[in-house]
Design a protein around this motif. Structure first.
Motif, mmCIF file in Angstrom:
data_model
loop_
_atom_site.group_PDB
_atom_site.id
_atom_site.type_symbol
_atom_site.label_atom_id
_atom_site.label_comp_id
_atom_site.label_asym_id
_atom_site.label_seq_id
_atom_site.Cartn_x
_atom_site.Cartn_y
_atom_site.Cartn_z
ATOM 1 N N TYR A 92 0.842 -1.192 0.000
ATOM 2 C CA TYR A 92 0.000 0.000 0.000
ATOM 3 C C TYR A 92 0.880 1.246 0.000
ATOM 4 O O TYR A 92 1.824 1.360 0.789
ATOM 5 N N TYR A 93 0.534 2.175 -0.886
ATOM 6 C CA TYR A 93 1.282 3.407 -1.052
ATOM 7 C C TYR A 93 0.382 4.609 -0.784
ATOM 8 O O TYR A 93 -0.752 4.645 -1.254
ATOM 9 N N CYS A 94 0.900 5.577 -0.072
ATOM 10 C CA CYS A 94 0.199 6.849 0.026
ATOM 11 C C CYS A 94 0.790 7.802 -1.007
ATOM 12 O O CYS A 94 1.946 7.660 -1.418
ATOM 13 N N ALA A 95 -0.027 8.752 -1.423
ATOM 14 C CA ALA A 95 0.376 9.679 -2.471
ATOM 15 C C ALA A 95 -0.282 11.032 -2.250
ATOM 16 O O ALA A 95 -1.322 11.121 -1.593
ATOM 17 N N ALA A 96 0.335 12.049 -2.826
ATOM 18 C CA ALA A 96 -0.162 13.414 -2.675
ATOM 19 C C ALA A 96 -0.246 14.087 -4.033
ATOM 20 O O ALA A 96 0.622 13.887 -4.890
ATOM 21 N N THR A 97 -1.286 14.874 -4.209
ATOM 22 C CA THR A 97 -1.439 15.630 -5.436
ATOM 23 C C THR A 97 -1.765 17.077 -5.134
ATOM 24 O O THR A 97 -2.630 17.364 -4.307
ATOM 25 N N ARG A 98 -1.076 17.963 -5.852
ATOM 26 C CA ARG A 98 -1.387 19.387 -5.719
ATOM 27 C C ARG A 98 -2.277 19.859 -6.862
ATOM 28 O O ARG A 98 -2.957 20.860 -6.750
ATOM 29 N N SER A 99 -2.274 19.117 -7.944
ATOM 30 C CA SER A 99 -3.020 19.548 -9.133
ATOM 31 C C SER A 99 -4.515 19.330 -8.987
ATOM 32 O O SER A 99 -5.302 19.954 -9.694
ATOM 33 N N TYR A 112 3.561 12.930 -5.658
ATOM 34 C CA TYR A 112 4.519 12.444 -4.670
ATOM 35 C C TYR A 112 4.018 11.126 -4.082
ATOM 36 O O TYR A 112 2.822 10.971 -3.835
ATOM 37 N N TRP A 113 4.963 10.242 -3.841
ATOM 38 C CA TRP A 113 4.619 8.899 -3.376
ATOM 39 C C TRP A 113 5.465 8.501 -2.171
ATOM 40 O O TRP A 113 6.654 8.840 -2.099
ATOM 41 N N GLY A 114 4.828 7.767 -1.260
ATOM 42 C CA GLY A 114 5.566 7.185 -0.149
ATOM 43 C C GLY A 114 6.226 5.891 -0.572
ATOM 44 O O GLY A 114 6.077 5.433 -1.715
#
Length: 123
Positions: A92-99, A112-114
């Motif tokens: 399982y991966y967490c991720a972030a988006t600014r767009s 961005y990814w963990g």
């Protein structure tokens, strides 16, 4: 930087809570998501939460069993996983988006990814 934790081995029907700690950026500027990848399969969307935490989105396979939440004071996003099934076994991966401000399911929108945390569900 995203640091995922909380994975482990659990029996079918059990629960786990994943956490993803964010650092180095303004957490409130990012919508967050969880994805997973099983051996031999493509990475797939699990759950997402909007920047303000008011909107969530889930894959059909986890609806009613998983809950995503975010704690802005601690710059952390959680994934509570209940009624786990063997088919939930994956990294399982967490991720972030600014767009995207919303709880997007599109893997291409995440910037961005963990590092991933292993979840194994035994039958």
């Amino acid at each position: 930087q995203l640091q995922a934790s909380g994975g482990g081995l659990v029996q079918a029907g059990g629960s786990l809570r994943l956490s993803c700690a964010a650092s180095g950026r303004t957490f409130s500027n990012y919508a967050m998501g969880w994805f997973r990848q099983a051996p031999g399969k493509e990475r797939e969307f699990v759950a997402g939460i909007s920047r303000n935490g008011l909107s969530t989105n889930y894959a059909d396979s986890v609806k009613g069993r998983f809950t995503i939440s975010r704690d802005s004071a601690k710059n952390t996003v959680h994934l509570q996983m209940n009624s786990l099934k063997p088919e939930d076994t994956a990294v399982y991966y967490c991720a972030a988006t600014r767009s995207s401000a919303g709880a997007t399911s599109s893997i291409y929108e995440y910037d961005y990814w963990g590092q991933g945390t292993q979840v194994t569900v035994s039958s």
